[in-house]
Scaffold this active site. Structure first.
Site, PDB file in Angstrom:
ATOM      1  N   TRP A 102       0.829  -1.219   0.000  1.00 28.55           N
ATOM      2  CA  TRP A 102       0.000   0.000   0.000  1.00 28.55           C
ATOM      3  C   TRP A 102       0.857   1.259   0.000  1.00 28.55           C
ATOM      4  CZ3 TRP A 102      -4.288  -1.423  -1.772  1.00 28.55           C
ATOM      5  CH2 TRP A 102      -4.829  -2.680  -1.441  1.00 28.55           C
ATOM      6  N   ASP A 171      -1.446   6.570   6.539  1.00 32.87           N
ATOM      7  CA  ASP A 171      -2.551   5.711   6.115  1.00 32.87           C
ATOM      8  C   ASP A 171      -2.776   4.731   7.261  1.00 32.87           C
ATOM      9  OD1 ASP A 171      -4.229   3.794   5.084  1.00 32.87           O
ATOM     10  OD2 ASP A 171      -2.990   3.300   3.347  1.00 32.87           O
ATOM     11  N   LYS A 195     -12.098  -2.056   7.984  1.00 29.05           N
ATOM     12  CA  LYS A 195     -11.341  -2.939   8.870  1.00 29.05           C
ATOM     13  C   LYS A 195     -11.830  -2.776  10.320  1.00 29.05           C
ATOM     14  CE  LYS A 195      -8.055  -2.953   5.440  1.00 29.05           C
ATOM     15  NZ  LYS A 195      -7.898  -4.022   4.451  1.00 29.05           N
TER      16      LYS A 195
END
Length: 360
Positions: A102, A171, A195
């Site tokens: 990511w 992030d 999540k």
């Protein structure tokens, strides 16, 4: 009803009590005669939901008044572009720490916008560790330093955040609200909800207000943080149901005792699985180095692909879902976000011990 042991990496488990409440309110939300999905986003009923979610997040994370909370769409993937578009000036350089897939994607998007610099990386070791904060080398004219606080694929997590003379951007899609943090250490935090915060569809951005002043003019309207800040994230129709679910999850976190209590339970959940790995005499091999282990995603491999397939097949028969590892690591991955109960982790650890006795 038999509920699965849900270890999916995302979208992932939601608190059962939250699902029950959403079910109860689905057809008639607060005597409106409508589902929350049918409410106008300009109605007073939805406005209360929207602002309650903001207030709860502010309370649970101790977010100061010097920050704004935005509810956006597009997931963390859109933030990979929005961050540099809004905050990377022509004469500055976006600094990135690479710790997994990511952060690589975030860097790739930033390169399309302006100049970038890799300040540290663990790519050479297939991302088995988080670089030391002392190894971070900032460029000149750094606009910001971007990190990914938890790496779902590789099972690593920052346990100490950089404290450098530069705006820190994180992030936090896979570990927001899982542990106590000092929000004031960050200039901007973003997180896809799917999540720890709720279902997919809404992205939370926590931005320090002074950053809004340095955004360039003539950005596309929907890609400008100021658009959403000045309109309370209501410039266009927001993902109303996802924000409603976010508010319910935040209420659940508060009922559990807040983030401090959630963090304690998350450490206990991770420990029971890591203990099964560490006590296996090498039958289960952790991907992440011990000091960089994630409390959200436990990654490990078995002695062979054949044994891994047997493990996953038998796990599925036992009701365990989502344990297959990502192709770049292989093996297995147990994602144990906030809503995954301790009992599920305990059951997995017990299964791991039984399986090892059978095949070691």
């Amino acid at each position: 009803m038999n509920r699965a042991y849900n270890f999916n990496a995302g979208p992932s488990a939601l608190p059962f009590s939250v699902l029950e409440r959403a079910q109860q309110e689905l057809l008639d939300f607060q005597h409106t005669g409508m589902s929350v999905m049918e409410l106008s986003h300009r109605s007073k009923e939805y406005d209360a939901v929207h602002n309650n979610a903001k207030q709860l997040l502010k309370e649970l994370m101790n977010i100061p008044d010097t920050y704004d909370i935005l509810f956006l769409q597009g997931g963390a993937s859109l933030q990979f572009s929005m961050v540099p578009m809004n905050l990377l000036a022509n004469d500055q350089i976006g600094n990135y720490v690479l710790t997994g897939a990511w952060s690589e994607k975030a860097l790739k998007e930033a390169k399309k916008v302006g100049k970038t610099h890799v300040a540290a990386s663990s790519k050479e070791a297939n991302y088995t560790y988080i670089p030391s904060v002392h190894d971070i080398q900032l460029s000149e004219h750094a606009a910001y330093l971007h990190i990914t606080s938890n790496n779902t694929i590789f099972g690593t997590q920052w346990h100490e955040f950089p404290n450098l003379p530069v705006d820190l951007i994180a992030d936090m899609s896979s570990d927001i609200l899982s542990r106590e943090i000092n929000v004031e250490q960050f200039a901007l935090i973003y997180a896809g909800a799917q999540k720890n915060l709720g279902p997919s569809g809404v992205t939370v951005v926590i931005i320090r207000n002074d950053l809004l002043e340095r955004i360039p003019e003539n950005l596309p309207t929907m890609l400008d943080y100021r658009t959403h800040s000045t309109s309370n994230s209501l410039y266009n129709t927001p993902p109303t149901f996802a924000i409603y679910m976010l508010s319910l999850v935040l209420e659940w976190v508060k009922e559990q005792g807040g983030v401090k209590a959630i963090e304690k339970r998350n450490i206990e959940k991770a420990s029971v699985i890591y203990d099964a790995i560490d006590e296996s005499d090498g039958f289960y091999s952790p991907h992440a180095e011990k000091g960089s282990r994630s409390f959200m995603n436990v990654t490990f491999t078995l002695p062979s692909d054949e044994i891994t397939k047997k493990f996953l097949a038998e796990a599925k028969e036992r009701g365990f879902v989502g344990l297959a590892g990502h192709r770049s690591v292989g093996g297995c991955r147990a994602s144990i976000y906030n809503a995954v109960p301790y009992e599920a982790c305990e059951a997995l650890a017990q299964f791991m011990k039984e399986f090892r006795k059978q095949f070691a």
